[in-house]
Design a protein around this motif. Sequence first.
Motif, PDB file in Angstrom:
ATOM      1  N   ASN A 129       1.066   4.485  -3.027  1.00 34.62           N
ATOM      2  CA  ASN A 129       2.218   5.380  -2.896  1.00 34.62           C
ATOM      3  C   ASN A 129       1.953   6.743  -3.520  1.00 34.62           C
ATOM      4  OD1 ASN A 129       4.090   3.859  -1.380  1.00 34.62           O
ATOM      5  ND2 ASN A 129       4.587   2.637  -3.187  1.00 34.62           N
ATOM      6  N   ASP A 130       1.279   6.779  -4.673  1.00 40.22           N
ATOM      7  CA  ASP A 130       0.929   8.055  -5.305  1.00 40.22           C
ATOM      8  C   ASP A 130      -0.010   8.862  -4.416  1.00 40.22           C
ATOM      9  OD1 ASP A 130       2.495   7.547  -7.511  1.00 40.22           O
ATOM     10  OD2 ASP A 130       0.819   7.130  -8.878  1.00 40.22           O
ATOM     11  N   LEU A 131      -1.031   8.212  -3.867  1.00 38.76           N
ATOM     12  CA  LEU A 131      -1.981   8.913  -2.998  1.00 38.76           C
ATOM     13  C   LEU A 131      -1.287   9.404  -1.725  1.00 38.76           C
ATOM     14  CD1 LEU A 131      -5.115   6.639  -3.416  1.00 38.76           C
ATOM     15  CD2 LEU A 131      -4.786   8.938  -4.340  1.00 38.76           C
ATOM     16  N   ARG A 132      -0.447   8.567  -1.146  1.00 40.72           N
ATOM     17  CA  ARG A 132       0.298   8.940   0.058  1.00 40.72           C
ATOM     18  C   ARG A 132       1.158  10.170  -0.216  1.00 40.72           C
ATOM     19  NH1 ARG A 132       4.878   5.036   1.969  1.00 40.72           N
ATOM     20  NH2 ARG A 132       5.721   5.954   0.098  1.00 40.72           N
ATOM     21  N   GLY A 133       1.831  10.190  -1.348  1.00 39.84           N
ATOM     22  CA  GLY A 133       2.704  11.308  -1.701  1.00 39.84           C
ATOM     23  C   GLY A 133       1.969  12.607  -1.941  1.00 39.84           C
TER      24      GLY A 133
END
Length: 166
Positions: A129-133
């Motif tokens: 989720n952090d990388l996607r964001g």
Amino acid sequence: SSACRDHLTGARPDRAMRLPGLATAALATAAAAALRAAAVPTGTTDLDWYHGCALEDLPQRGEIAADLDVEKLIRHITICLTHCDPPKGGCTEEGTITDCDCLKCMMHCMKRGSYVTECVNPFQVNLCNDLRGNMTGGCDVDCNAASGRMPSVLSGALAIALAAAA
């Protein structure tokens, strides 16, 4: 250095500093439980996709067997990533930082890329989720479902490659 302890603590202690087997297993089991509940820190620069993975049988089989399971899981995921399409030519762990297709493939491989165990825990979901964001242009990966696409022809090739690597 111990792959198991490295993934539990991030440290790489000298083997001479190890505790005797049962004490080590008890400490590692407690540390694994605590780390599984922890969330990945926002803005992390160290990609440790395998944090807390392949440790399910640590108390029963011991640290050496858990180390081997972690190493095998990493090998299987690395092989799985090379069979991703898209992008042409496959992916790497580093590709998950900037390439949405590689992030999708990583989550697919973490869920289904190894016969050792799946490795989609809260830590991996949070990292995804952090990388996607942080991706410019957005990314439609579902970090919880890990339903990345992999054509059946590649799935068969992956099964053969994993059997050969074992």
